[in-house]
Design an enzyme around this catalytic site. Sequence first.
Site, mmCIF file in Angstrom:
data_model
loop_
_atom_site.group_PDB
_atom_site.id
_atom_site.type_symbol
_atom_site.label_atom_id
_atom_site.label_comp_id
_atom_site.label_asym_id
_atom_site.label_seq_id
_atom_site.Cartn_x
_atom_site.Cartn_y
_atom_site.Cartn_z
ATOM 1 N N THR A 44 0.715 -1.212 0.090
ATOM 2 C CA THR A 44 -0.305 -0.025 0.176
ATOM 3 C C THR A 44 0.954 1.138 -0.148
ATOM 4 O O THR A 44 2.031 1.254 0.237
ATOM 5 C CB THR A 44 -0.914 0.113 1.150
ATOM 6 O OG1 THR A 44 -0.066 0.271 2.369
ATOM 7 C CG2 THR A 44 -1.706 -1.342 1.358
ATOM 8 N N CYS A 45 0.249 2.460 -0.377
ATOM 9 C CA CYS A 45 1.035 3.705 -0.073
ATOM 10 C C CYS A 45 1.327 4.180 1.070
ATOM 11 O O CYS A 45 2.031 5.198 1.412
ATOM 12 C CB CYS A 45 0.008 4.680 -1.066
ATOM 13 S SG CYS A 45 -0.455 4.187 -2.566
ATOM 14 N N ASP A 46 0.646 3.610 2.139
ATOM 15 C CA ASP A 46 1.038 4.037 3.605
ATOM 16 C C ASP A 46 2.197 3.626 4.045
ATOM 17 O O ASP A 46 2.807 2.551 4.050
ATOM 18 C CB ASP A 46 -0.118 3.434 4.589
ATOM 19 C CG ASP A 46 0.064 4.179 5.788
ATOM 20 O OD1 ASP A 46 0.802 5.281 6.171
ATOM 21 O OD2 ASP A 46 -1.112 3.837 6.895
#
Lengths: 286, 388
Positions: free
Chosen positions: B338-340
């Site tokens: 994910t982008c997190d």
Amino acid sequence: MKEFQETLYDSIAQCFRIDKMYFEHKTEHQHLMIFHNAFLGRVMTLDGIVQTTEKDEFIYHEMMAHVPILAHGHARRVLIIGGGDGAMLREVSRHRAIESIVMVEIDAEVIEMAKQHLPRHSAGAFTDPRLQLVISDGMEFVRGAESGQFDVIISDSTDPIGPGEVLFSEDFYGQCKRILAPGGVMATQNGVPFFQLDELIQTRERMGRHFADQSFYSAAVPTYYGGIMAFGWGSDDPGLRQVDEQTLQQRFREAGLETRYYTPQIHRASFALPAWVQDALDGYGQ
Amino acid sequence: MSGEAGYRPGPRPVRYGASPEERQFYESLVAEHGSPLLVVRRSRIEAQYRLLQRQLPGVALYYAIKALPHASVIETLAALGCHFDVASEGELELLRPLRISGRRTIHTHPVKKPEHIKAALRGGSTTFVVDNLEEMNKLLPFRHRIGVLLRVSFRGDSVAVDLSRKFGCAPEQVPELARAATAQGIHIRGLSFHVGSQSARPDSHVAAVEQCASLIAAVNADNDNPMSTLDIGGGFPVDYDGQGLDADRWFRPLREALQRLPEDLSVIAEPGRFLVAPAVTAIATVTGRARRGDCQWYYLDDGVYGSYSGQLFDHMRYPLQVFNDDPQRQPSVLAGPTCDSIDIIAEDVPMPELGEGDLVIGHMMGAYTAATSTRFNSLNAARIITID
């Protein structure tokens, strides 16, 4: 060995051997089975609860149909709520004097499934020309029905926990009262008081608000485990529950019924309730 | 949620290298089913179930479905005779298509909406857990059908996940609640407790069993409808640290405590983690690499928003394995897809050179992994396949 174990009560359960599975329909929301049991014949269960068996269904259906119809004496228009297996219709249609039968079943598939896998329940009754079959929610039907059009209403519902819940509501009883003609009567399936006393008292309260005469009558249906089962009774005419045996005999003969459980004597006696049930209804011993 | 003393995840074990058979096994699974994957091994579930049966003879086991609510797991356990702990309508609905009777379940969520109770009864689940009078009152309309377990709170000081804070009445409230229930015509069938999860030592379980035994004896002394059931919950540990777990040593004190109970008391347990954690292996694939400062970053197709969610919610560290056994290793970061920036499986973990397409294996990943994975970034959850 395959078994069906009922799931009604936490501390007690009856268990049936499954000798042959005829039909099984399971979704995330319900589980319906029709299977053969060596003693009981075909057995239908819904969500872990016995609905009907070929061996003892006559007790339930004869008592729920003939008691209100013969007590009324001149019933012409009968409403059946539920009863998708067709056995209630079978018993009602034995009364030749009845002119119209409206049967309201919520699930068309139940009827088709019962015709195919429980054919002895309806025994051809679905072809009765007096029948008007309505596929609808029972509550919605009674809400939309014209006032004063039925002489007898029979509520052949499932358990109060589940889809049949609304058929135990005060609103349902009120609407039934409204669509009954003067002198009409309604009879309802009300469970086994030995295990479901609270439901009995609840019906007394809810139905009692709408009918001048509210009571129960009973019969022991072996596979509705727990002794007598109660049928709810609501009418504005207290005389309907006091019809004498002679009159019942005459009506029984005129109707030309052949029965295996119902007799005019049983009819009279079935309104006598055990003291513990009567006490609970009178507000004692809760 | 985390216990403040006792259990702490140890250093994460990493295994470098794999036998040719092992490597072939994982690579062919990915070739056939894609990546990321969670591989459920029926034989391992069965082994854990049998082990627990041996360690706790006579105890009826109710698998806590929440740990891994997957049909193949439920089916495997059902065939072994296992019962089920359900805590929601959805968990009960998993059982119906598998023809598992509600009689083999208990409903263990202490807080319920009235419609939850009705749905449970329709599903044939007739035993409910409560921990206060208000919840008991919700059961009143159904009192003639049901059995009730009263959940008691005992604080475990050696657990990884403390379950005693959110639910459970104080032991001293038990007699009063039992009296109130009797007065309302509700039968209290017994007591239940959960000391916590991944308990390092059995001391809390043993103490809770002993306290419950005294409470039951005290309540039964002046009640002619005796309590008959003790639910000892779960919390039995599995070996995340690769240190080896001596099951007999852990369970013996508990087993002995249970043997001291009156014979007519039925004992049940709700194992979740113990039955499934060792039975599931995660396979992820390196999808990208980057050099940032002194650190080598590897980006995988599974992470803490997916199967590794248990690192956040469940506070566990899963043993990892890579196939490259090159002793030349450098501090690396294994990051999720994910982008997190929180989506990091491991930091400062020594890794040999990994290439795009290399597999990273996560062991002991059956419990509270897929169960809590999210769909963040609209990424698909790892596919679950069942073998053996």
